[in-house]
Design an enzyme around this catalytic site. Structure first.
Site, short mmCIF file in Angstrom:
data_model
loop_
_atom_site.label_atom_id
_atom_site.label_comp_id
_atom_site.label_asym_id
_atom_site.label_seq_id
_atom_site.Cartn_x
_atom_site.Cartn_y
_atom_site.Cartn_z
N HIS A 195 10.69 -27.19 8.31
CA HIS A 195 11.44 -26.77 7.13
C HIS A 195 12.83 -27.39 7.10
O HIS A 195 13.33 -27.81 6.08
CB HIS A 195 11.62 -25.24 7.15
CG HIS A 195 10.40 -24.52 6.70
ND1 HIS A 195 10.17 -23.20 6.97
CD2 HIS A 195 9.34 -24.94 6.00
CE1 HIS A 195 9.04 -22.85 6.44
NE2 HIS A 195 8.51 -23.88 5.86
N GLU A 438 -7.04 -45.44 1.03
CA GLU A 438 -6.27 -44.94 2.18
C GLU A 438 -7.15 -44.72 3.40
O GLU A 438 -6.71 -44.19 4.41
CB GLU A 438 -5.50 -43.66 1.80
CG GLU A 438 -6.28 -42.66 1.02
CD GLU A 438 -5.42 -41.50 0.51
OE1 GLU A 438 -4.28 -41.35 0.95
OE2 GLU A 438 -5.94 -40.73 -0.32
N ASP A 462 -1.83 -42.51 4.89
CA ASP A 462 -3.13 -42.25 5.51
C ASP A 462 -3.80 -43.51 6.01
O ASP A 462 -4.46 -43.49 7.05
CB ASP A 462 -4.05 -41.53 4.50
CG ASP A 462 -3.74 -40.05 4.46
OD1 ASP A 462 -3.63 -39.44 5.54
OD2 ASP A 462 -3.56 -39.50 3.36
N CYS A 509 1.54 -46.34 -3.12
CA CYS A 509 2.32 -45.11 -3.31
C CYS A 509 2.63 -44.41 -1.98
O CYS A 509 3.17 -43.32 -1.96
CB CYS A 509 1.62 -44.16 -4.27
SG CYS A 509 0.01 -43.62 -3.70
C1 PEP Z 1 -0.68 -41.73 1.35
O1 PEP Z 1 -1.58 -41.36 2.10
O2 PEP Z 1 -0.04 -42.79 1.52
C2 PEP Z 1 -0.31 -40.92 0.18
C3 PEP Z 1 0.56 -41.35 -0.71
O3 PEP Z 1 -0.87 -39.69 0.07
P1 PEP Z 1 -0.36 -38.37 0.88
O4 PEP Z 1 0.89 -38.76 1.59
O5 PEP Z 1 -0.17 -37.32 -0.14
O6 PEP Z 1 -1.52 -38.13 1.77
MG MG Z 2 -2.90 -39.78 1.48
#
Ligand code: PEP
Ligand code: MG
Length: 578
Positions: A195, A438, A462, A509
């Site tokens: 947190h 991913e 991921d 992303c």
């Molecule tokens: C990722 O895995 O890069 C991603 C953007 O998804 P999350 O971080 O929500 O798993």
């Molecule tokens: Mg992810």
């Protein structure tokens, strides 16, 4: 003498200020027997302590400024709710009666039992929730032991410009800190997902966590330096070191001001390539940052946050309302809504995710969970499709790993469209459908996904976890998390090429997209669409506008052939310098 300590940098920025040591001291709880005729009094004493604790937390909640992020308020609410929960009310009373012991001891026994349950959990996110139990119990214990002013007193003194050093900080502390103009904080415990770390990032305070014993090495009022990016704390620095960090601070400030000029400018490389810079969001509140950063839209809206901290599941109507709010707030900017990615580190209270499996990251997560549980998935597909009638929207599916999953999802979307047609409900028939790449298996077969989807988005968080076999939230193996690993770069390159061959856009992303040290490398690999935290967008844009993609390509190709980490880093530095 100069002392340099290191921990985990969880929130970037440099702070120079006087150390303020928060010594709350360990609470020693002793057991003593309560005579039978005084047990009722002891129970009443315990109830009064709970009442005082509730009053304190409600008072803190009342002091939260209106513009505070919802997640910080949620932390306080969680603690208030815990004070109502029978595990912390009825059970300790029962212990007082059956063991004929003092309230403090009963509470300690119950705390130890609860902490043990949390610690035995497989899921790292849930394991960390034991901190909440600890924070709430400590508050009640302080009241019982008449030490209730300890926590707040230390923070209530004027601390403007100070750097707070503490064992750990509670969400309530964080709210108080916001009032006090703290320059940075350092804690002895906590990891990047604690947190404390989450709050530091949302308050944009430089912060380092996990610096064991720091309060033994640093004195109160000592002038110290905190580097929240590198996770470094320096005490007893000489003038040259102070000058160096002051110049870094000045650079940072100048850079922030200069970056603001780029807000309305397009992201175009020196050789005229247009790059699309979008932002990642988790809730409606984040849209203001998206707009302030001048992002071209939202490349990742993590919808799972709608499902967290509640016992029921949001239905179609509620989801549609939430998505519609975001579409409206974006005022014409495109929104990429990701379907549910629950499971692994994102568990919910409504019982959809499996907490028993030994390896949750490899378990029933994201699209796997949705396909197993259509009563969860269908309302979301309907809500996203219906939201597409309100403004430019894209649907994105996480964690795809094989062709069957993709085909099932596409069929479900087609079915949902037919259903909406029958019901006369509006949706955008051309809404792009994309998938996140991913999982290494999906990256290696990206041509197949590119042939059936309108866009791909690389989730490096991921992809790196699964390629390198390291749990992304396990502190013990964090050092292996390496975006520059040749296997990772090869997979990223492969996905970008698959998109180019199929003529569809490929975005990234994951956190790597927002890390300025990789921007040029990604451009050289052919990436044209980025999505990141709004706070990093302008810095990435400035790197793009100073880059020439024609110069980057040959060096990137050279880097892709390297296996030795030192040489890869050297080439990265060369790419940054051209
Ligand atoms: C990722 O895995 O890069 C991603 C953007 O998804 P999350 O971080 O929500 O798993
Ligand atoms: Mg992810």
């Amino acid at each position: 003498m100069t002392v340099q300590l290191t921990g985990i940098g969880v929130s970037r920025g440099i702070a120079i200020g006087k150390a303020h040591l928060l010594q709350r001291g360990e609470i020693e709880v002793l057991e003593y027997a309560i005579p039978a005729h005084q047990l009722d009094d002891e129970i009443n004493r315990f109830r009064r302590a709970l009442e005082v604790a509730r009053g304190q937390l409600n008072a803190i909640r009342g002091r939260i400024p209106p513009n505070t992020r919802v997640d910080i308020i949620d932390f306080i609410d969680t603690h208030i709710l815990m004070l109502e929960d029978s595990t912390l009310t009825i059970v300790p009373e029962h212990l007082i009666l059956t063991r004929r012991c003092n309230a403090e001891w009963a509470l300690k026994l119950q705390r130890d039992a609860l902490v043990q349950v949390f610690e035995a959990m497989d899921d790292a996110y849930l394991r960390m929730r034991k901190d909440d139990v600890d924070h709430v119990v400590t508050r009640i214990l302080r009241i019982l032991l008449s030490r209730q002013h300890e926590a707040e007193e230390h923070i209530e003194v004027r601390l403007t410009g100070s750097i707070l050093l503490a064992d750990d900080l509670t969400p309530a502390d964080a709210v108080l800190m916001q009032h006090q103009g703290i320059a940075a904080f350092v804690t002895e415990y906590g990891g990047p997902l604690s947190h404390t770390a989450i709050i530091a990032r949302s308050l944009r305070l430089p912060a380092v966590v996990g610096v064991r014993n720091i309060r033994r090495f640093i004195r109160d009022d000592e002038l110290i330096i905190v580097d929240g990016q590198r996770g470094v704390i320096i005490a007893g620095a000489d003038e040259r070191t102070f000058d160096y960090y002051r110049s870094l601070q000045d650079d940072e400030l100048r850079q922030q001001r200069a970056l603001q000029q780029l807000r309305g400018a397009p992201a175009i490389t020196r050789d005229g390539l247009h790059i699309d810079l979008q932002a990642n969001i988790e809730m409606l509140d984040d849209v203001a940052d998206v707009v302030a950063a001048g992002a071209g839209g939202v490349g990742l809206y993590r919808t799972e946050f709608l499902y967290m901290n509640r016992e029921d599941t949001p239905g179609e109507a509620e989801q549609l309302e939430r998505y519609a709010e975001v579409v409206r707030a974006l005022d014409g900017l495109p929104l990429t809504i990701r379907t549910l990615d629950l499971g692994a580190d994102k568990q919910v209270d409504s019982g959809h995710t499996s907490r028993q499996c030994t390896n949750p990251a490899l378990g029933l997560r994201a699209v796997r969970l949705c396909l197993r549980n259509l009563s969860l998935f269908r309302p979301q597909l309907r809500a996203i499709l219906r939201a597409s009638a309100l403004g430019p929207t894209r649907l994105m599916v996480p964690m795809l790993s094989n062709s069957q999953e993709l085909m099932q999802v596409l069929e479900l979307i087609a079915e949902t469209r037919r259903e909406l047609d029958r019901e006369g409900l509006a949706y955008d028939a051309k809404m792009p459908i994309g998938g996140m790449i991913e999982v290494p298996a999906a990256a290696l077969t990206a041509d197949f996904f590119a042939a059936h989807l309108d866009f791909l988005s690389i989730g490096t968080n991921d992809l790196i976890q699964y390629t390198l076999a390291i749990d992304r939230i396990d502190d013990e193996v964090n050092y292996l998390y390496d975006p520059l690993h040749p296997a990772v770069l090869t997979l990223i390159h492969r996905v970008i090429e698959a998109g180019a061959n199929a003529g569809i856009p490929v975005s990234m992303c994951g956190e790597m997209a927002g890390d300025p040290q990789y921007t040029r490398l990604l451009l050289g690999l052919g990436l044209r669409d980025f999505s990141m935290l709004p706070s990093t967008l302008l810095e990435v844009k400035s790197i793009i506008t100073g880059s020439d993609s024609r110069q980057l390509r040959p060096l990137t190709e050279e880097l892709l052939l390297e296996f030795e980490p030192g040489r890869i880093r050297a080439l990265l530095a060369k790419i940054a310098a051209i």
